[in-house]
Design an enzyme around this catalytic site. Structure first.
Site, PDB file in Angstrom:
ATOM      1  CE1 TYR A 403      11.990  -3.698  55.161  1.00  0.00           C
ATOM      2  CE2 TYR A 403      12.254  -4.670  52.189  1.00  0.00           C
ATOM      3  CZ  TYR A 403      11.894  -3.976  53.000  1.00  0.00           C
ATOM      4  OH  TYR A 403      12.232  -2.363  52.561  1.00  0.00           O
ATOM      5  CE1 TYR A 407       8.998  -6.208  47.483  1.00  0.00           C
ATOM      6  CE2 TYR A 407       9.090  -6.438  49.921  1.00  0.00           C
ATOM      7  CZ  TYR A 407       9.343  -6.044  48.906  1.00  0.00           C
ATOM      8  OH  TYR A 407       9.546  -4.579  48.747  1.00  0.00           O
TER       9      TYR A 407
END
Length: 624
Positions: A403, A407
């Site tokens: 996840y 980023y």
């Protein structure tokens, strides 16, 4: 028809001709003044400033000119041009350092009665000092009182006072042109970027995250740094020779190494969360609307924008984060995770936080986040839905590592990302993110709880032979750092956290601590260098020190082999093996010890302006 056939009433009068000539003169003066004010601005910024100026001049010429003076005056740094080269910045730094030396010499010689005279008051006014406050400081004669006056002189010259251990260190910095070069370079780049942002040149439609001139400036600086590193070599105490460029590529300054270390730490925290049956929450914190310059959907300027800079917005988020952590600590809530700061399309920062906590504390943690995130402008439209958002990670559908990988890569090097970011390919968008962080001085990643990264890196330096007599906890920690698997090297950050006391244990209760020892030398500003890491020790038995492997490095400029039309072959080294002299560890300038002395005894060094020039940094392995 000739001139004599034109009726006299059709010809312009002398008054009309004079008025036309005066108008033409005013226009020439206006054009020259505008050219002087806009000199040095990049083409795109200059065009935008002129567009705004013409719109204001159409309503009132004087108001438009006053706007231009005030607008550019806010961003003009230290009287250097907007397009200042390194030579321009160096020359301005020399002037600032000499000006400081003269000012501080005058300050050290002035006496209280002189401040009552007209000349004394005028001198204070010219240099940003208050005669009354200076008289009081002279009467006290203390280091702190005089330090406040020197800091005022620094602010008057357009820079934030440097951090220094004592007054002599403060003076040494203010009279050093290298310190001024760093200040001028940072201030000039930030001011120009903030000017572009206020003009609407930083957005998804104009310049993503940073303006195009700001990105070009960052790229040029990166190339210059790479050329500098390639021009020097480091020789360790074993005689091994590397270029500084090679050594830089081996550390976390390299984007791929930085990304790999971050993912290792996140994977270790996730493994601990699964073992502890904790939940994983993905939180997003954004700034209030007043801190955003451009609307995302329309690309228009935000009328509520109050001029907040990205560094100020980051400081706001850091304050919110500090309050959240303090509240969680007071309530006894266990948590750990990684915080990522990244820009919106207009350069305004926002935070993503991967947080792990016990199932029973998840709702309380979300309530604490929301409470502090909504303290500023809670009633604005969309605040409830956008200011603080949470998403719970389902362990059955995916991993926290997967996840957060997007980023991390998005803010480091764009590795593995195929999606375009606002029309930019992933590597270019990631480079623009790094330019944004470097320009505004923003820390992109911060770990909450778990093992300190400094302790983790120091454990990697401990050689295997040092572990034979080491305590069991330190052996386990180093084993986790150097763990080997069938697939290759795979350090285990989670096991390392267990070895030092647990992933949620506060730092002051860790079983293993970072050992430091005095460097034993003075820095450039004649202040003792801070203690350097030297190994690990048990908090319960500080005497059992396990030393890490450290080398002494000698930095030398690489020899340049001449190239000619006649012989392009690499020349052999000189028979005597001579090399250039290494950088000195200090510059031989001895600043006076001012502690315990009254102002009447305080005098600046007579050779204040004659300090030897900066020839290069002092490196040891911790820098590379």
């Amino acid at each position: 028809m000739n001139l004599h056939d034109i009726p006299a009433e059709a010809l312009p009068t002398r008054a009309q001709l004079n008025a036309l000539e005066a108008q033409a003169c005013r226009e020439r003066q206006q054009d020259a003044w505008e050219k002087e004010q806009l000199d040095g601005l990049p083409r795109g910024i200059r065009k935008e400033v002129l567009r705004e100026l013409r719109a204001r001049q159409a309503e009132d010429m004087a108001d438009g000119n006053r706007w231009l003076l005030g607008f550019l005056g806010r961003y003009r740094a230290h009287d250097i041009p907007f397009n200042a080269s390194e030579d321009d910045i160096g020359a301005a730094a020399e002037r600032k350092a000499k000006r400081c030396a003269t000012l501080l010499a005058e300050l050290s010689a002035i006496r209280a009665p002189e401040l009552l005279t007209t000349a004394g008051r005028e001198w204070c006014e010219r240099n940003g000092l208050s005669p009354a406050e200076l008289r009081q400081a002279l009467a006290e004669g203390s280091q702190d009182a005089m330090r406040m006056q020197v800091e005022k002189v620094c602010r008057h010259l357009g820079a934030q006072p440097p951090k220094a251990d004592h007054l002599a260190g403060l003076i040494a910095r203010l009279t050093d042109h290298q310190w001024w070069i760093r200040q001028l370079r940072t201030t000039a780049s930030r001011n120009l970027e903030e000017l572009a942002r206020e003009l609407g040149l930083v957005s998804a439609r104009r310049g993503l995250y940073v303006s195009d001139p700001g990105f070009e400036r960052f790229t040029r600086r990166q190339r210059a740094n790479a050329a500098f590193l390639a021009g020097f070599e480091a020789i360790n105490d074993d005689g091994e020779v590397f270029t500084l460029e090679d050594l830089s590529a081996l550390g976390v300054a390299s984007p791929d190494k930085r990304r790999a270390e971050l993912m290792t730490r996140v994977r270790g925290m996730e493994e601990q969360a699964r073992k502890r049956c904790d939940v994983a929450l993905f939180a997003t914190l954004t700034c209030p609307s007043r801190m955003h310059a451009i609307h995302h959907a329309s690309g228009n300027r935000n009328p509520a924008f109050d001029g907040t800079t990205p560094s100020e917005a980051q400081a706001y988020l850091c304050k919110i984060g500090a309050r959240i952590r303090s509240k969680l600590d007071r309530d006894g809530i266990e948590y750990y995770g990684l915080r990522v700061a990244e820009p919106h399309h207009d350069g305004t920062p926002h935070w993503h936080l991967l947080a792990f906590c016990p199932e029973s504390a998840a709702e309380k943690l979300q309530a604490v986040f929301t409470h502090y995130a909504m303290q500023d402008s809670p009633d604005e439209r969309g605040a409830r839905s956008a200011r603080c958002k949470f998403e719970r990670i389902d362990w059955e559908r995916g991993t926290a590592v997967g996840y957060v990988a997007k980023y991390v890569a998005k803010n480091v090097d764009g590795f593995g990302l195929n999606d375009a970011e606002h029309g930019q390919d992933a590597p270019t968008a990631a480079k623009r993110v790094r330019a944004w962080a470097a320009t505004h001085g923003i820390r992109q990643f911060q770990q909450w709880r778990a093992a300190p990264v400094g302790l983790w890196r120091e454990a990697r330096r401990v050689p295997p032979e040092a572990l034979h007599e080491a305590p069991e906890a330190i052996r386990e920690a180093c084993k986790a750092v150097h763990r080997r698997t069938e697939a290759g090297d795979r350090a285990d950050f989670g096991a390392f956290c267990e070895a030092i006391g647990g992933v949620t244990t506060p730092r002051k209760f860790h079983r293993i601590k970072l050992a430091k020892e005095d460097a034993g030398r003075l820095g450039r500003y004649m202040e003792p260098q801070p203690p350097k890491p030297c190994g690990l020790y048990l908090a319960a038995d500080p005497r059992r020190l396990v030393r890490s492997l450290r080398r002494e490095w000698e930095i030398k400029r690489r020899a340049r082999t001449p190239w000619t039309r006649l012989n392009n072959c690499t020349q052999p080294p000189a028979p005597d093996g001579r090399r250039e002299a290494p950088f000195p560890s200090n510059h031989g300038h001895h600043w006076p010890d001012l502690s315990g002395r009254s102002h009447s005894d305080w005098q600046l060094p007579s050779d204040l302006t004659a300090r030897p020039p900066f020839t290069g940094p002092h490196f040891d392995e911790t820098h590379v």
